[in-house]
Scaffold this motif. Structure first.
Motif, mmCIF file in Angstrom:
data_model
loop_
_atom_site.group_PDB
_atom_site.id
_atom_site.type_symbol
_atom_site.label_atom_id
_atom_site.label_comp_id
_atom_site.label_asym_id
_atom_site.label_seq_id
_atom_site.Cartn_x
_atom_site.Cartn_y
_atom_site.Cartn_z
ATOM 1 N N ALA A 1 0.837 -1.198 0.000
ATOM 2 C CA ALA A 1 0.000 0.000 0.000
ATOM 3 C C ALA A 1 0.869 1.243 0.000
ATOM 4 O O ALA A 1 2.008 1.232 0.482
ATOM 5 C CB ALA A 1 -0.924 0.016 1.219
ATOM 6 N N GLN A 2 0.324 2.319 -0.548
ATOM 7 C CA GLN A 2 1.027 3.595 -0.534
ATOM 8 C C GLN A 2 0.025 4.728 -0.425
ATOM 9 O O GLN A 2 -1.106 4.644 -0.946
ATOM 10 C CB GLN A 2 1.873 3.772 -1.798
ATOM 11 C CG GLN A 2 1.072 3.862 -3.087
ATOM 12 C CD GLN A 2 1.952 4.012 -4.308
ATOM 13 O OE1 GLN A 2 1.901 3.195 -5.206
ATOM 14 N NE2 GLN A 2 2.754 5.058 -4.340
ATOM 15 N N ALA A 3 0.434 5.777 0.282
ATOM 16 C CA ALA A 3 -0.352 6.998 0.344
ATOM 17 C C ALA A 3 -0.009 7.844 -0.876
ATOM 18 O O ALA A 3 1.169 8.052 -1.187
ATOM 19 C CB ALA A 3 -0.051 7.753 1.627
ATOM 20 N N GLN B 1 -2.633 11.303 3.511
ATOM 21 C CA GLN B 1 -3.215 9.967 3.362
ATOM 22 C C GLN B 1 -4.721 10.028 3.107
ATOM 23 O O GLN B 1 -5.490 9.180 3.574
ATOM 24 C CB GLN B 1 -2.914 9.096 4.585
ATOM 25 C CG GLN B 1 -1.425 8.862 4.780
ATOM 26 C CD GLN B 1 -1.107 7.862 5.881
ATOM 27 O OE1 GLN B 1 -1.986 7.212 6.404
ATOM 28 N NE2 GLN B 1 0.165 7.753 6.225
ATOM 29 N N VAL C 1 -5.279 6.753 -1.145
ATOM 30 C CA VAL C 1 -4.475 5.568 -0.840
ATOM 31 C C VAL C 1 -4.684 4.526 -1.935
ATOM 32 O O VAL C 1 -5.795 4.322 -2.428
ATOM 33 C CB VAL C 1 -4.861 4.976 0.536
ATOM 34 C CG1 VAL C 1 -4.154 3.649 0.777
ATOM 35 C CG2 VAL C 1 -4.546 5.971 1.649
ATOM 36 N N ALA D 1 -3.804 0.417 -2.790
ATOM 37 C CA ALA D 1 -3.352 -0.871 -2.261
ATOM 38 C C ALA D 1 -3.334 -1.887 -3.388
ATOM 39 O O ALA D 1 -4.183 -1.855 -4.283
ATOM 40 C CB ALA D 1 -4.274 -1.347 -1.142
ATOM 41 N N ARG E 1 0.562 -0.845 6.394
ATOM 42 C CA ARG E 1 1.618 -0.644 5.390
ATOM 43 C C ARG E 1 1.760 0.811 4.954
ATOM 44 O O ARG E 1 2.573 1.112 4.081
ATOM 45 C CB ARG E 1 1.352 -1.572 4.185
ATOM 46 C CG ARG E 1 1.710 -3.008 4.529
ATOM 47 C CD ARG E 1 0.920 -4.021 3.745
ATOM 48 N NE ARG E 1 1.324 -5.375 4.121
ATOM 49 C CZ ARG E 1 0.880 -6.024 5.201
ATOM 50 N NH1 ARG E 1 0.030 -5.412 6.023
ATOM 51 N NH2 ARG E 1 1.278 -7.252 5.483
ATOM 52 N N LEU E 2 1.005 1.691 5.560
ATOM 53 C CA LEU E 2 1.137 3.113 5.309
ATOM 54 C C LEU E 2 2.059 3.750 6.341
ATOM 55 O O LEU E 2 2.193 3.247 7.458
ATOM 56 C CB LEU E 2 -0.239 3.787 5.363
ATOM 57 C CG LEU E 2 -1.266 3.330 4.325
ATOM 58 C CD1 LEU E 2 -2.592 4.020 4.560
ATOM 59 C CD2 LEU E 2 -0.763 3.610 2.908
#
Length: 296
Positions: free
Chosen positions: A187-189, A194, A197, A199, A293-294
């Motif tokens: 996952a990433q912002a 945030q 997002v 995923a 995961r953020l």
């Protein structure tokens, strides 16, 4: 039938309208007296939660996420069937505790994952489950809406889980419904706060699903889309004004009405429903994996 609705925010509105269309009397309680809400929507007002529980046949929880555990446990203790707006609880541990309490009491508990009743997503389910698309290889889901006002509880991550639990959860549930358990998550912002997002989910079935959710700036239109590719074909749907494709219509009976009817029947008669309490727990658990995961 009398339905006790707990909460008088925006999500309570389609729930109340659905119950009224099904012929139910609606009683509303919220932490702030819902007088204006009741007058606008033609409901009765409960003085407190105990009064609501004492005179309801079924409880519909539409209150803020961090209150779900307290309200559901009270309804279960009163031996009342419960429908709970997503997410079932703020944490998977909390959600599982609700499921365990309901089962021990012999009380139905059903999460309101309304996207399962939207025609385009029903059509996708049919195409995947019947093998029309063949072996699905990739799927992508996106969802956006204007961000809630800055001074609301939604922006307190400890209470709401942010955009992941509030908005992305719909499509995380779709991914689980369609393609099964998830083996790995990245996952990433997409912005520093945030509020957007992305995923990527690696399912045990071999499908890779990308899910993206965005709380946008003022004026952002609500829009959802999906694109699914299989060995025998692909399908796509996009509600945005300039969407590239829209294979399925969005017209038809209100999904909130259809959800209320099916969940009511499941709660009161034991009829099968397309969503279960375990589905509610699984969706929250997957959302937690995304949040973990953020960046903290």
């Amino acid at each position: 039938m009398r339905v006790g609705v707990v909460g008088a925010g925006a999500i309570a509105v389609p729930h109340v309208r659905a119950w009224q269309e099904l012929g139910a009397d609606v009683l509303v309680h919220s932490r702030r007296p819902p007088t204006e809400f009741a007058e606008r929507h033609g409901t009765a007002v409960a003085a407190d939660l105990d009064a609501l529980l004492a005179t309801s046949d079924l409880v519909d929880v539409c209150s803020p996420t961090d209150t779900h555990e307290e309200v559901v446990l009270a309804a279960v203790a009163a031996r009342l069937p419960v429908i709970c707006e997503k997410p079932l609880a703020r944490t998977a541990h909390g959600a599982q505790a609700l499921v365990d309490a309901a089962r021990q009491a012999g009380v139905p508990l059903l999460p309101a994952h309304v996207v399962r009743w939207f025609p385009a997503y029903e059509a996708l389910w049919a195409r995947v489950s019947t093998g029309v698309l063949g072996i699905v290889e990739h799927a992508r889901f996106t969802r956006q809406v204007q961000a809630p006002p800055d001074d609301t509880w939604f922006h307190d991550g400890a209470r709401s889980g942010g955009v992941v639990l509030d908005l992305m959860l719909h499509d995380l549930d779709q991914a689980l419904w369609l393609f099964g358990p998830v083996r790995a998550v990245t996952a990433q912002a997409l912005d520093p706060r945030q509020r957007s997002v992305r995923a990527v989910l690696a399912h045990e079935s071999g499908v890779t699903t990308t899910v993206e959710a965005t709380w946008g700036p003022l004026g952002t239109p609500f829009a959802t889309a999906y694109a699914v590719t299989g060995s025998r074909g692909s399908t796509a749907h996009d509600t945005s004004a300039d969407g590239a494709s829209s294979d399925e219509p969005v017209e038809g009976e209100d999904p909130y009405l259809r959800q209320a009817r099916e969940l009511r029947d499941a709660a009161l008669t034991g009829a099968a429903a397309r969503v279960t309490a375990d589905d509610g727990v699984a969706a929250v658990a997957l959302a937690e994996r995304v949040l973990e995961r953020l960046p903290s």
